[in-house]
Every structure is written in structure tokens, then in C-alpha cells.
Scaffold this active site. Structure first.
Site, PDB file in Angstrom:
ATOM      1  CB  SER A 139     -38.476  -4.237 -62.572  1.00 42.15           C
ATOM      2  OG  SER A 139     -37.641  -4.108 -61.443  1.00 42.15           O
ATOM      3  CE1 TYR A 152     -39.372  -9.546 -61.474  1.00 46.92           C
ATOM      4  CE2 TYR A 152     -37.556  -8.229 -60.614  1.00 46.92           C
ATOM      5  CZ  TYR A 152     -38.887  -8.350 -60.970  1.00 46.92           C
ATOM      6  OH  TYR A 152     -39.736  -7.264 -60.832  1.00 46.92           O
TER       7      TYR A 152
END
Ligand SMILES: NC(=O)c1ccc[n+]([C@@H]2O[C@H](COP(=O)([O-])OP(=O)(O)OC[C@H]3O[C@@H](n4cnc5c(N)ncnc54)[C@H](OP(=O)(O)O)[C@@H]3O)[C@@H](O)[C@H]2O)c1
Length: 278
Positions: A139, A152
Site C-alpha cells: 500500500s 497498519y
């Protein structure tokens, strides 16, 4: 010509679902893995209707024996594994102090250690056949820090480091390791992503910041990059002889990386703070 074989994880939803269909529609014999095969109905229906070369496969990625058994079964049956897409992963929203140890460990378990287990199991097969492409779905969160998302983000930074390092080691065996770095994709990721238990507590000193970040992400995800852009990148990687180490997906990802490269650390921090009204 021998039919190529792909394994894709996290296929009950969104990005994994569409990557599994994409690969099967492009002739890969695709093992679409998911943690709960009861979730497979939609994928099974499409695969049947279109007569796609796809098998829905239940995978418990938390257990080495179960992962090894699944990979052994696939390689015995199909004799090769050409592509592995490590896609399963979820977002955890909450400021660091509001995250429990269990929540942080579970985030790393899904976003990093489950990938480690499956990759370790598939690598000997790819090494023997002297060919393979491993695509890790990272990501843009693996490039920049951001509040209320530290667990995350740390898991995606770790995945980035793993991908970049492993790439050197296995290149000699004809195996390419690639990181896909999407910005915000138009999926239910933000809605279904986990809100840390204490992050919903309005008496938390971080409550305002968490709410601001969460609302911002929801807004951005409604305007997110279409899933088709991820599919285009995946197709580019699996059809390339020399896939690059990294592929950004989406204009937001490109803009953020460009800004991060151009600005000093302090300038970039101030840019993010301004965006968040901090
Ligand atoms: N959507 C975005 O905006 C975006 C942006 C950048 C990166 N990504 C990355 O893209 C990948 C796929 O994301 P997505 O948008 O398709 O997300 P998603 O639909 O919410 O989830 C993808 C898969 O991850 C597994 N998963 C989800 N929540 C979980 C939980 N709480 N515990 C354990 N496993 C869980 C599930 O696998 P099973 O099917 O096996 O149950 C699910 O199908 C992730 O690695 C994510 O970090 C997404």
C-alpha cells in the site's frame, strides 16, 4: 503449452476477488484461496457461468502445517506454481495508545506473517522450476506515516522491506518479487477495516483525531481509484519478463510519493498536518 498456475489469497472480497477472476479469465489455472469457503458463492457462480479454470480453496494462513498441505496438494496436482498473489490484509484504525497489544499482533499476523508462511511454502516449488512471480499487495501506507493508522502502516512498511530484500535473494532462481502499492481503491476496505476497540471510545484523548482520519478515509474511498486499475497493473506484472520491483496504483499514490520525494521530512509532515487541519 502448459497452463500456468496462480494462487491468490483473500479472494472472498474486493481486490482479491477481482484478481482471481482476472487471472482465470486470462488463462491461469487459479486457486482462489479464502479463510472461509462459505464466502465463496459469488466467485463460484461466476467461475461456473464463465467456465473459468478456477478452484476455490480454503486456506488457514495462520497455521504452517495447513499452509504446507495446501501448497503440496496444489503442486502435486498441477506440477507447478507460476504466480502467487499475497493479497489478504486489512486496515486497523486507531491511534497507537488506543491499540491493544492483541490488535497490533493480529494486524501483523494477517498483513505480514500469513504472507511469510505462504511465501516460505511456495518458494521451494518456484525455485525447483526456476520460475515464479510473487506479488505482494502492499500500500501507499508502506511509504508514509499517518496518524491513527500506525499498526497498519508499520505492517505495510515491513512488507515493503521483506519484498525488497527477498527480491535480491531469489532473482538467481528466476523468481521475481514485486510490490503493488495502491493508493485508496474504491472498495469497502475502509468500511470493513477494523476500528480498534478503544478507538471508538469518545472519552479517549485521541478520539477527535481518530474520527477526523476515519471520516477523511471514508470520503476518499468513495472517490477512490477503480478496481480495474489494480487489475491492469497485475496483468502487466504477470505478462512481463522483467517486472519492476514496485508498481504504484492510482493518482493519489503517485502524487503522495512524488511529494514525499520532493519535500524534506519536515515539509512533508507539515503538508500532511495541513491536510488534516492539525
Ligand atoms: N482497498 C484499498 O483502498 C486498498 C489500498 C491499498 C492497499 N490495499 C490492500 O489490498 C489488499 C486487499 O484489500 P481489499 O480492499 O480487497 O480489502 P478487503 O476486501 O477488506 O479484504 C481483503 C481480504 O483480507 C482478508 N481480511 C479482511 N479482513 C480481515 C480480518 N479482520 N482478519 C483477517 N483477514 C481479513 C479477507 O481474506 P479471506 O477472503 O481469506 O477471508 C479479505 O477477503 C489488502 O492487503 C489491503 O491492505 C487496499
Amino acid at each position: 503449452m502448459v497452463q500456468k498456475v496462480a494462487i491468490v489469497t483473500g479472494t472472498s472480497n474486493e481486490i482479491g476477488f477481482s484478481i482471481a477472476l482476472l487471472l482465470a479469465r486470462n488463462g491461469f489455472y487459479t486457486f482462489a484461496t479464502m479463510s472461509d469457503s462459505d464466502e465463496s458463492k459469488d466467485l463460484t457462480d461466476i467461475a461456473k457461468r464463465e467456465k473459468l479454470p478456477m478452484e476455490i480453496t480454503r486456506l488457514d494462513p495462520s497455521n504452517c502445517d495447513s499452509v504446507n498441505q495446501t501448497v503440496d496438494r496444489i503442486s502435486e496436482r498441477r506440477k507447478q506454481i507460476d504466480v502467487l498473489v499475497n493479497n489478504a490484509g486489512y486496515g486497523l484504525i486507531g491511534c497507537f495508545e488506543d491499540l491493544s497489544m492483541e490488535e497490533i499482533v493480529q494486524e501483523f499476523e494477517t498483513n505480514l506473517f500469513e504472507i511469510v508462511r505462504l511465501t516460505k511454502s511456495v518458494l521451494p516449488v518456484m525455485r525447483r522450476q526456476k520460475y515464479g512471480i510473487i506479488i505482494n499487495v502492499g500500500s501507499i501506507a508502506g511509504r508514509i506515516g499517518y496518524p491513527a493508522m500506525s499498526a497498519y502502516i508499520a505492517s505495510k512498511f515491513a512488507l515493503s522491506g521483506l519484498t525488497e530484500s527477498l527480491r535480491y535473494e531469489v532473482d538467481q532462481f528466476g523468481i521475481k518479487v514485486v510490490l503493488i502499492e495502491p493508493g485508496i481503491i474504491k472498495t469497502s476496505f475502509v468500511q470493513t477495516g477494523m476500528m480498534a476497540r478503544k478507538a471508538t471510545d469518545t472519552s479517549s484523548p485521541y478520539s477527535q483525531l481518530t474520527q477526523k482520519v476515519h471520516q477523511g478515509l471514508r470520503f476518499l474511498s468513495e472517490k477512490g481509484t477503480p478496481l480495474e486499475e489494480v487489475e491492469k497493473v497485475i496483468l502487466k506484472v504477470v505478462t512481463s519478463d522483467e517486472p519492476r520491483p514496485r508498481y504504484l496504483v492510482g493518482i493519489d499514490a503517485a502524487v503522495l510519493v512524488e511529494a514525499r520525494t520532493r519535500m524534506s521530512d519536515v515539509e512533508f509532515e507539515n503538508f500532511i498536518k495541513k491536510e488534516l487541519g492539525m
